[in-house]
Write an enzyme that holds these catalytic residues in place. Structure first.
Site, short mmCIF file in Angstrom:
data_model
loop_
_atom_site.label_atom_id
_atom_site.label_comp_id
_atom_site.label_asym_id
_atom_site.label_seq_id
_atom_site.Cartn_x
_atom_site.Cartn_y
_atom_site.Cartn_z
N ASP A 38 -23.63 16.28 50.20
CA ASP A 38 -22.47 16.54 49.35
C ASP A 38 -22.24 18.04 49.13
OD1 ASP A 38 -24.66 17.01 47.81
OD2 ASP A 38 -23.93 15.95 46.03
N HIS A 242 -24.86 37.85 71.42
CA HIS A 242 -24.55 37.17 70.16
C HIS A 242 -25.83 36.64 69.50
CE1 HIS A 242 -20.10 36.46 71.52
NE2 HIS A 242 -20.32 37.68 71.09
N ASP A 259 -24.97 44.59 64.51
CA ASP A 259 -23.52 44.37 64.58
C ASP A 259 -23.14 43.62 63.31
OD1 ASP A 259 -20.88 43.69 65.18
OD2 ASP A 259 -21.31 43.20 67.27
N ASP A 270 -15.92 45.80 61.40
CA ASP A 270 -16.73 45.39 62.55
C ASP A 270 -17.39 46.63 63.13
OD1 ASP A 270 -17.87 44.17 64.71
OD2 ASP A 270 -15.99 43.57 65.67
N HIS A 349 -19.38 42.83 78.97
CA HIS A 349 -18.25 42.49 78.10
C HIS A 349 -17.16 43.56 78.23
CE1 HIS A 349 -19.50 45.55 75.16
NE2 HIS A 349 -20.72 45.08 75.25
N HIS A 353 -11.60 44.46 71.06
CA HIS A 353 -10.67 43.39 70.70
C HIS A 353 -9.82 43.85 69.53
CE1 HIS A 353 -13.46 42.67 67.35
NE2 HIS A 353 -14.43 42.71 68.25
N HIS A 360 -11.92 38.72 65.64
CA HIS A 360 -11.22 38.74 66.93
C HIS A 360 -9.80 38.35 66.62
CE1 HIS A 360 -15.01 38.27 69.69
NE2 HIS A 360 -15.04 39.36 68.94
N GLU A 383 -16.20 49.42 71.71
CA GLU A 383 -17.61 49.05 71.64
C GLU A 383 -18.27 48.93 73.01
OE1 GLU A 383 -18.19 44.86 70.50
OE2 GLU A 383 -16.05 44.83 69.99
N TYR A 387 -27.01 46.97 78.49
CA TYR A 387 -28.05 46.01 78.16
C TYR A 387 -28.92 45.81 79.40
CZ TYR A 387 -24.18 45.29 74.98
OH TYR A 387 -23.13 45.50 74.11
N ARG A 405 -25.43 49.24 71.93
CA ARG A 405 -23.98 49.13 71.74
C ARG A 405 -23.59 50.00 70.56
NH1 ARG A 405 -23.62 44.06 71.65
NH2 ARG A 405 -23.37 43.52 69.43
N GLU A 407 -20.11 50.71 68.18
CA GLU A 407 -18.78 50.14 67.93
C GLU A 407 -18.17 50.74 66.67
OE1 GLU A 407 -16.83 45.68 67.26
OE2 GLU A 407 -18.97 46.02 66.90
#
Length: 438
Positions: A38, A242, A259, A270, A349, A353, A360, A383, A387, A405, A407
């Site tokens: 619940d 991710h 990130d 972001d 990548h 974006h 996004h 970004e 890797y 990375r 960004e």
């Protein structure tokens, strides 16, 4: 910090000005979602609905009817209910929707099946984002069928169903002044969260402890929810794009990639930063980091009105591939490596974006089949990353397991651009100095 009621009223008017005469738009709110037993997930309003209303309750439907003499904006929402408000909090009710949210007319959501079909009579076109909510899709079809069943009695049923996205998403892509201020503040809060994490970090700290520090800072500054699941990846975990488990200890000699961005009144920050767990970059880490930073700076400088979206990505590919060749991680010529796509082993990548109410964010990247040029008011992330998987046997062992990375959130302006998240250090000397002073 809130966007004023006048902004929501103006957005509704601007959308209706683009709709055809004799049309109607149907925009639903989000619904509560069950988490387990619940317990429900924290409510987060649908971005399109909130953009037009500022109304932060579930179980609501907005109608926009340009030119309707009895009122162009109609909201169906939950009635006031003293017992339920004791348990779950205050409701605006139809009266509050008119008085506090600038609606021309409002009704209880329980009356939508009785009232809405009649409002479709004589309407030529329905604007509706079909495919997002199957249950509501069925109800829209049911309302249409009810009015179609009365055509021999003189009713006139809508003859067109048009996706609302083509109008509304283009509006959301270009940010107004109030939105820019909100995103500046979201960027500032997000930036300070990253700085807190850098100051807390040391060998032996858990990934989730850095996450907790960031989320604590967001909440203490009025942003109770992150804009997306926070990534804290130490060592080889930084090479998982991710990665959100955030469950491992941070080891001496490794980098950690974070990130994370807050959500402030439905607007996202972001940011990604990568830094050494012990506060000092190794020579290999520094070489990869400086290459990614070089690419990011080049792309930010390049991002200005008139430049094609794809051209910014191509700039990142050019700079990163050149650097990978110079470091010996790729062995062909620049044109050969780009043509063959071998750089994708390290940079898989794209450059970024759109950013706004969704991390996004909405908005087409191509128009009429062509990459669209950047315009003032757009906000994009920049970004680039490299890797190098821990099991990549095509490179020397000293490079393996390094993921970087960097960004930032970039607002396109008439003069060029503005970095909304520049407050987080990203030069190696600045990062090392900040971490040494903790």
């Amino acid at each position: 910090m809130k966007i004023g009621l006048d902004q929501f009223v103006a957005r509704r008017a601007a959308l209706m000005a683009q709709m055809s005469p004799g049309s109607i738009a149907i925009i639903p709110s989000a619904q509560m979602k069950q988490r387990n037993s619940d317990v429900e997930y924290p409510f987060r309003q649908d971005s399109n609905f909130y953009y037009l209303t500022g109304f932060n309750e579930p179980d609501a439907v907005l109608l926009l009817m340009p030119g309707r003499t009895d009122g162009e904006s109609v909201l169906f929402c939950r009635n006031r209910d003293k017992l339920m408000e004791i348990w779950n909090g205050y409701r605006a009710g139809p009266e509050g929707a008119v008085n506090d949210y600038g609606m021309d007319e409002a009704h209880a959501i329980d009356e939508v099946d009785d009232i809405l079909p009649g409002l479709l009579n004589g309407v030529s076109r329905i604007y509706y984002s079909i495919g997002k909510d199957e249950e509501l899709d069925q109800r829209v079809r049911h309302w249409l069928n009810l009015i179609r069943a009365k055509v021999r009695q003189g009713a006139v049923a809508p003859s067109e169903l048009v996706m609302l996205d083509c109008l509304l998403h283009e509006m959301r892509l270009i940010k107004g002044d109030a939105e820019k201020e909100m995103m500046r503040r979201a960027g500032e809060i997000s930036a300070q969260g990253h700085i807190k994490a850098m100051q807390l970090c040391k060998p032996g700290v858990m990934e989730y402890q850095l996450e907790a520090e960031i989320l604590h800072h967001f909440a203490m500054n009025g942003a109770r929810q992150p804009a997306y699941s926070t990534i804290v990846g130490g060592g080889a975990n930084a090479c998982v794009l991710h990665y959100i488990e955030n469950s491992e200890p941070l080891n001496d000699g490794d980098l950690v990639l974070i990130d994370a961005g807050c959500e402030l009144d439905h607007y996202a920050g972001d940011i990604t930063r990568t830094f050494p767990v012990n506060g000092r970059f190794s020579p290999e880490q520094a070489a990869i980091y400086e290459l990614v930073l070089k690419a990011q700076k080049a792309c930010i400088e390049f991002a200005k009105p008139g430049v094609l979206w794809e051209a910014v990505h191509e700039k990142s590919v050019e700079v990163l591939t050149t650097g990978l060749i110079e470091l010996g991680l790729l062995s062909g010529t620049l044109s050969e490596e780009i043509s063959a796509g071998r750089y994708r082993d390290f940079y898989m990548h794209r450059i970024g974006h759109w950013l706004g109410m969704d991390v996004h964010d909405v908005g087409d990247y191509k128009v009429d089949g062509e990459w669209r040029p950047l315009e003032p008011g757009m906000v994009m992330t920049v970004e680039p990353g490299i890797y190098i998987a821990a099991d990549n046997e095509n490179v020397e062992p000293r490079w393996r397991g390094i993921g970087v990375r960097i960004e930032d959130d970039i607002l396109i302006t008439a003069e060029g651009n503005e970095n909304l998240t520049a407050a987080v250090p990203k030069e190696i000397a600045e990062i090392e100095a900040l971490m040494a002073a903790k």
